[in-house]
Design an enzyme around this catalytic site. Sequence first.
Site, PDB file in Angstrom:
ATOM      1  N   HIS A   1      16.173 -27.785  49.543  1.00 30.18           N
ATOM      2  CA  HIS A   1      15.986 -26.789  50.616  1.00 30.18           C
ATOM      3  C   HIS A   1      16.001 -25.366  50.045  1.00 30.18           C
ATOM      4  CE1 HIS A   1      15.906 -29.010  54.386  1.00 30.18           C
ATOM      5  NE2 HIS A   1      17.016 -29.666  54.112  1.00 30.18           N
TER       6      HIS A   1
ATOM      7  N   CYS B   1      16.861 -35.396  58.020  1.00 28.68           N
ATOM      8  CA  CYS B   1      17.069 -33.959  57.817  1.00 28.68           C
ATOM      9  C   CYS B   1      17.188 -33.285  59.168  1.00 28.68           C
ATOM     10  CB  CYS B   1      15.889 -33.368  57.039  1.00 28.68           C
ATOM     11  SG  CYS B   1      16.051 -31.607  56.712  1.00 28.68           S
ATOM     12  N   LEU B   2      18.160 -32.387  59.285  1.00 25.10           N
ATOM     13  CA  LEU B   2      18.354 -31.674  60.553  1.00 25.10           C
ATOM     14  C   LEU B   2      17.146 -30.810  60.877  1.00 25.10           C
ATOM     15  CD1 LEU B   2      22.113 -30.672  60.136  1.00 25.10           C
ATOM     16  CD2 LEU B   2      21.161 -32.489  61.579  1.00 25.10           C
TER      17      LEU B   2
ATOM     18  N   GLY C   1      25.130 -32.381  55.664  1.00 20.79           N
ATOM     19  CA  GLY C   1      24.860 -31.252  54.776  1.00 20.79           C
ATOM     20  C   GLY C   1      24.029 -30.211  55.499  1.00 20.79           C
TER      21      GLY C   1
ATOM     22  N   HIS D   1      19.164 -33.217  47.986  1.00 19.23           N
ATOM     23  CA  HIS D   1      18.429 -32.873  49.221  1.00 19.23           C
ATOM     24  C   HIS D   1      18.658 -31.403  49.583  1.00 19.23           C
ATOM     25  CE1 HIS D   1      17.250 -33.911  53.577  1.00 19.23           C
ATOM     26  NE2 HIS D   1      17.852 -32.749  53.703  1.00 19.23           N
ATOM     27  N   GLU D   2      19.911 -30.950  49.479  1.00 17.79           N
ATOM     28  CA  GLU D   2      20.240 -29.562  49.865  1.00 17.79           C
ATOM     29  C   GLU D   2      19.685 -28.551  48.854  1.00 17.79           C
ATOM     30  OE1 GLU D   2      21.103 -29.391  52.729  1.00 17.79           O
ATOM     31  OE2 GLU D   2      22.009 -31.343  53.059  1.00 17.79           O
TER      32      GLU D   2
ATOM     33  N   GLN E   1      17.918 -23.399  55.916  1.00 16.17           N
ATOM     34  CA  GLN E   1      17.692 -24.053  57.211  1.00 16.17           C
ATOM     35  C   GLN E   1      18.120 -23.186  58.393  1.00 16.17           C
ATOM     36  OE1 GLN E   1      19.740 -27.824  55.773  1.00 16.17           O
ATOM     37  NE2 GLN E   1      18.269 -28.672  57.224  1.00 16.17           N
TER      38      GLN E   1
END
Length: 167
Positions: free
Chosen positions: A137, A91-92, A46, A133-134, A51
Amino acid sequence: MALLNILHYPDPRLRNQAEPITDINDDIRQLADDMLETMYDAPGIGLAAIQVNVKKRLIVIDVSEDKSDPLILINPEVINAEGEREFEEGCLSVPEAYEAVTRADKIKVRAVNFDGENYEFDADGLLATCIQHEIDHLDGKLFVDYLSNLKRQRIRKKMEKHQKQKL
Ligand code: GNR
Ligand code: NI
């Protein structure tokens, strides 16, 4: 197509609040394409626009085994949530940190399609975890916010050390 630069914790820009998308145009389509390419390249399951330092409510997801099921969500909202599920998250924007987070197990999501129409769908399992999660963000929230202060400080110190080494 282009690869976008992913911001890393504790970059303050990850705390920005994303704004709803009001005009679905070629810029949004291009951004979604570039975000998908960046997510597959990372690789991740994702990616949220925040981000890559874009303050728009846009996320891309692909939780399929063979990376064959890209999902683009515009202005996504959780409109119903049921149950709990604990999952080891990464997480990226927080590379190499993996910690258990408890979120809703089943959710109903409302989003907008490329024709500007609302639609709803149900999600569970990994997809439900990833969508929550997204969306976090887009509200300037990170999975490390759910951890103890001690764990979060440890991750923060490790990230700052890595970032200094890169300067
Ligand atoms: O690639 C990712 N994997 C992942 C694993 C468990 C829970 C959430 C995620 S999302 C993450 C990509 C990312 O950082 N998206 O914002
Ligand atoms: Ni993330």
